[in-house]
Design an enzyme around this catalytic site. Structure first.
Site, mmCIF file in Angstrom:
data_model
loop_
_atom_site.group_PDB
_atom_site.id
_atom_site.type_symbol
_atom_site.label_atom_id
_atom_site.label_comp_id
_atom_site.label_asym_id
_atom_site.label_seq_id
_atom_site.Cartn_x
_atom_site.Cartn_y
_atom_site.Cartn_z
ATOM 1 N N SER A 67 -42.997 -59.141 133.175
ATOM 2 C CA SER A 67 -42.445 -58.476 134.462
ATOM 3 C C SER A 67 -42.786 -57.064 134.582
ATOM 4 O O SER A 67 -43.077 -56.519 133.453
ATOM 5 C CB SER A 67 -41.020 -58.887 134.781
ATOM 6 O OG SER A 67 -40.234 -57.737 134.149
ATOM 7 N N ASP A 68 -42.882 -56.668 135.933
ATOM 8 C CA ASP A 68 -43.201 -55.239 135.871
ATOM 9 C C ASP A 68 -41.774 -54.658 135.887
ATOM 10 O O ASP A 68 -40.693 -55.137 135.888
ATOM 11 C CB ASP A 68 -43.890 -54.683 137.176
ATOM 12 C CG ASP A 68 -44.547 -53.393 137.165
ATOM 13 O OD1 ASP A 68 -43.935 -52.689 136.410
ATOM 14 O OD2 ASP A 68 -45.427 -53.277 138.118
ATOM 15 N N HIS A 69 -41.770 -53.261 135.861
ATOM 16 C CA HIS A 69 -40.470 -52.506 135.723
ATOM 17 C C HIS A 69 -39.427 -53.023 136.569
ATOM 18 O O HIS A 69 -39.317 -52.743 137.916
ATOM 19 C CB HIS A 69 -40.677 -51.103 135.828
ATOM 20 C CG HIS A 69 -40.018 -50.088 135.281
ATOM 21 N ND1 HIS A 69 -38.738 -49.988 135.436
ATOM 22 C CD2 HIS A 69 -40.118 -49.398 133.792
ATOM 23 C CE1 HIS A 69 -38.050 -49.022 134.666
ATOM 24 N NE2 HIS A 69 -39.014 -48.759 133.813
ATOM 25 N N ALA B 153 -38.462 -55.683 137.685
ATOM 26 C CA ALA B 153 -39.008 -56.580 138.688
ATOM 27 C C ALA B 153 -37.979 -57.744 138.922
ATOM 28 O O ALA B 153 -37.823 -58.497 139.953
ATOM 29 C CB ALA B 153 -40.271 -57.183 138.720
#
Ligand code: BGC
Length: 763
Positions: free
Chosen positions: A281-283, A285
């Protein structure tokens, strides 16, 4: 006796079975080895592997090591030296199952040696140079104990208001796809398990560059055809090149955030494309699914993400907190967790970490004495790649190259800007090691007294903008102001200009202006810098603009004022030397724009390969009711693919081997390109194709191939392009990828507008 024997047999069988249960499968047998490991893991240990933790002040090292030893962390990012990472790996080796950690970082355009920003790398159109930058980045990162990078970033960016335009490779699907493959291969080298390689995780999957209005994190709403045709191919190219990981985008796609998007992650990425790697996942997210409004609470957010196959949760506590309860209630299945764990362990296996957890950490006695030592940098390579990425936009009266004996006034807020020279996402690059333009020009001159410097202007006089830039979490201080009043700065620069034969003004953006979350409504050079340019122009001295910026800027007025313009983007550690090489003619520029430069913000989008329309604007026929903005000239300021040289090139008419093409055949399109000037030089010969009439509307042209050719003064060369049915395929309304018989236009040029054309028919 018989009884005894039987007992003996029983005993030996039993001990054999015990042996079989405890002897792990050999390491060589990846699937069995990982399955066996998963079989031994507790639920807590499994969930621990799904946690990717950022190392920062909020995470004391002691605590991290404790958590790692307890099996509660799968990997970290942002700790980037061997002495930092070794104790963490030691902690992992103390954990019950000794599952190794991996160490990640945003190695985007270099690690210690900073190469030009990705948009600049793309401007080189030089796959060898781009590949070299990626390979060196991987070697340096691996030598610093890193195992995986969150790169390449291959989001197509067609809206330069988006600050992350700087981080991508431009607007064109074909060019970005080519670079995506090159970068993945460069990062992963002979394999992601090699000691001098790092695993690539392509990002941001998917369509992040199409955020509405160019405003970061905004929604993406896009037709399936546009996705398949224009935006998805670069990610696919990275995956086909073997990228071991994917970072999932922060945006939503047609109403569903990527992080919860089962169509995107499962149907497209895994089933259709066959991706078997790690999805990160992105930060934060997963938590943001609540903010997006698709999850009522953390529990639902974690459920949506794990169901979409988001394996690792970056800096987010929800997996740890919610997965056990979700499993207990039957909202998720054991297989959801096990699949994610398997992906993490597979990736670690592929990074070579089960074989040797210290593969990239090495032994303490081999640690570099000084991690930041200049001797660890690859300066020569960075300088060469940087000069290949510079784009000469204007050069009236041969203002460039500059004569080394001339008196030069160097002005502008970016002339002595070591931080900005590196651009954003500068990994472990140290500003003190980057060569500013002032340093670079000085290095090139034997008589240093011929270079007079005056700052001339600050980056901006807008206090709000300045506060924003300094709020960004970079090396402090990010933007330092000269406290003198604007007119005093300008007067000083004008005086320097009057004393000189020629003026070089380094103007544009600070790096934070083209970064994550740094979207702009206005793409002009900041007004106080424009005032400086006007004042310099008024001196009547030849004026060279050296632009530094992370996105196209609207330089309509400056194009008129300047005698020469060199677009340098942010060119990295060796930027100053590289730019000086070009300014003084020690290197002949050959870069070409990977993105259109608009005349104004109001024109956006200006990407060259737009779809055909029913009422196109026809130059020279101003009439009513055609597609245009009536208050400005139609067309870009500088087209995609544009860039000058200190020599001139001519192109012959195109020769086409036939006017028809069979489905299984090939056509040869060729031109003779001649260096008609007095210097050796390189240029990029570009091939575009237009499908004239299809079952649906098609772009007015699309880049399909290119060749960068070096020609000595006076030399000529025939450049051949082979065209086959594959080059003519597109996704139709049923998303079927096929070519349709009919007429095609072929164009060859040194930019996307000035072309020679022929036609053929696909039978
Ligand atoms: C960015 C990613 C990056 C991550 C970790 C996020 O804010 O969107 O591109 O990889 O931070 O630094």
């Amino acid at each position: 006796m018989k009884k005894l024997c039987l007992l003996g047999l029983f005993v030996s069988l039993a001990s054999h079975q015990v042996l079989a249960a405890t002897t792990p499968p050999p390491l060589e047998n990846k699937d069995a080895f990982i399955s066996n490991l998963i079989g031994q893991m507790t639920l807590e240990e499994k969930i621990g592997q799904l946690r990717l933790i950022s190392i920062g002040p909020e995470m004391p090292r002691e605590l991290i090591r404790k958590e790692i030893a307890a099996g509660n962390i799968g990997g970290t990012f942002n700790s980037i030296t061997r002495p930092e990472n070794r104790p963490m790996q030691d902690a992992a080796m103390r954990s019950r199952l000794k599952i190794p950690m991996f160490f990640a970082y945003d190695v985007i355009h270099g690690h210690r040696t900073i190469f030009p920003i990705p948009l600049a790398l793309a401007s080189s159109w030089d796959m060898d140079a781009i590949g070299l930058s990626g390979r060196i980045a991987a070697k340096e990162a691996a030598a610093d104990s890193l195992d995986i990078t969150f790169a390449p970033m291959v989001d197509i960016s067609r809206d330069p208001r988006w600050g992350r335009t700087s981080e991508g490779f431009g607007e064109d699907t074909y060019l970005v796809s080519r670079i995506a493959g090159v970068m993945v291969k460069a990062f992963q080298g002979s394999g992601a398990n090699a000691a001098d390689s790092i695993m690539a995780s392509v990002k941001h999957f998917a369509l992040y560059g199409a955020v509405e209005g160019g405003r970061d994190y905004n929604v993406v709403d896009m037709s399936p055809v546009k996705m398949y045709q224009d935006y998805l191919p670069p990610y696919r190219a990275a995956i086909d090149a073997g990228a071991g990981g994917v970072m999932v985008a922060l945006n939503s796609i047609n109403g569903v955030p990527a992080t919860a998007n089962t169509w995107l992650m499962n149907d497209l990425l895994r089933k259709e494309w066959g991706f078997k790697g790690l999805a990160v996942s992105d930060h934060g997210a997963i938590f943001e699914l609540i903010k997006h409004g698709v999850a009522a609470d953390g529990r639902e957010a974690a459920k949506l993400a794990i169901k979409a196959g988001i394996h690792m949760s970056m800096n987010d506590t929800l997996y740890g907190k919610e997965l056990p309860g979700l499993l207990k209630s039957g909202d998720i299945q054991q297989s959801d967790i096990d699949n994610a764990v398997r992906a993490v362990l597979d990736a670690k296996y592929d990074m070579g970490l089960f074989k040797d957890p210290y593969l990239r950490i090495g032994k303490a006695e081999d640690d570099p004495v000084d991690t930041y030592a200049d001797s660890r940098l690859h300066r020569a390579e960075a300088r060469d790649v940087a000069r290949r990425s510079l784009v000469l936009l204007k050069n009236q009266n041969d203002t460039l190259p500059l004569k080394k004996g001339a008196k030069i006034a160097l002005v502008g807020p970016l002339a002595k800007a070591p931080i900005d020279m590196m651009g954003s996402w500068a990994a472990a690059g140290k500003p003190a090691q980057s060569v500013t333009l002032f340093d670079g020009m000085n290095n090139a001159l034997s008589d240093k007294s011929t270079l007079i410097y005056a700052r001339g202007a600050n980056i901006t006089s807008d206090k709000k903008v300045l506060d924003y830039l300094n709020f960004l979490n970079f090396d402090a201080p990010e933007v330092v102001d000269d406290p003198r009043p604007a007119n005093v700065l300008i007067d000083e620069a004008v005086k320097a200009a009057k004393d000189a034969d020629v003026v070089v003004a380094a103007v544009g953006e600070s790096r934070g202006m083209s970064h994550e979350s740094s979207s702009r409504t206005d793409l002009n050079i900041p007004e106080n810098q424009r005032e400086l340019i006007r004042a310099l122009k008024a001196t009547g001295k030849p004026l060279v603009l050296v632009l530094m910026n992370g996105r196209p800027l609207t330089i309509l007025e400056e194009k008129e004022q300047a005698d020469a313009i060199l677009e340098t983007w942010f060119s990295g550690t060796e930027g100053g030397n590289a730019i000086a090489d070009v300014l003084f003619g020690d290197y002949n520029p050959s870069g070409k724009l990977p993105i259109t430069i608009p005349r104004s913000v109001g024109q956006i989008p200006t990407y060259y390969n737009h779809l055909t329309i029913g009422r196109p604007f026809t130059p020279g026929k101003p009439g009513n009711y055609t597609s245009q903005y009536f208050d400005d000239t139609t067309g870009p300021l500088y087209p995609f693919g544009y860039g000058l040289s200190y020599t001139q090139f001519s192109l012959s008419d195109m020769a086409l081997s036939s006017t028809t093409l069979n489905k299984t055949g090939k056509l040869d399109a060729s031109v003779t390109v001649k260096n008609t000037g007095k210097r050796d030089g390189e240029t990029v010969v570009q091939l575009y194709i237009q499908d004239v009439a299809g079952s649906m509307i098609r772009p007015i042209k699309e880049l399909k191939n290119f060749q960068k050719v070096m020609l000595k003064a006076g030399e000529q060369k025939v450049v051949h392009f082979s065209i086959s049915e594959d080059d003519l395929k597109f996704y139709n309304t049923q998303l079927k990828y096929a070519a349709e018989p009919g007429k095609f236009n072929v164009q060859i040029g040194l930019d996307s507008e000035d072309v020679t054309q022929q036609s053929f028919e696909l039978l």
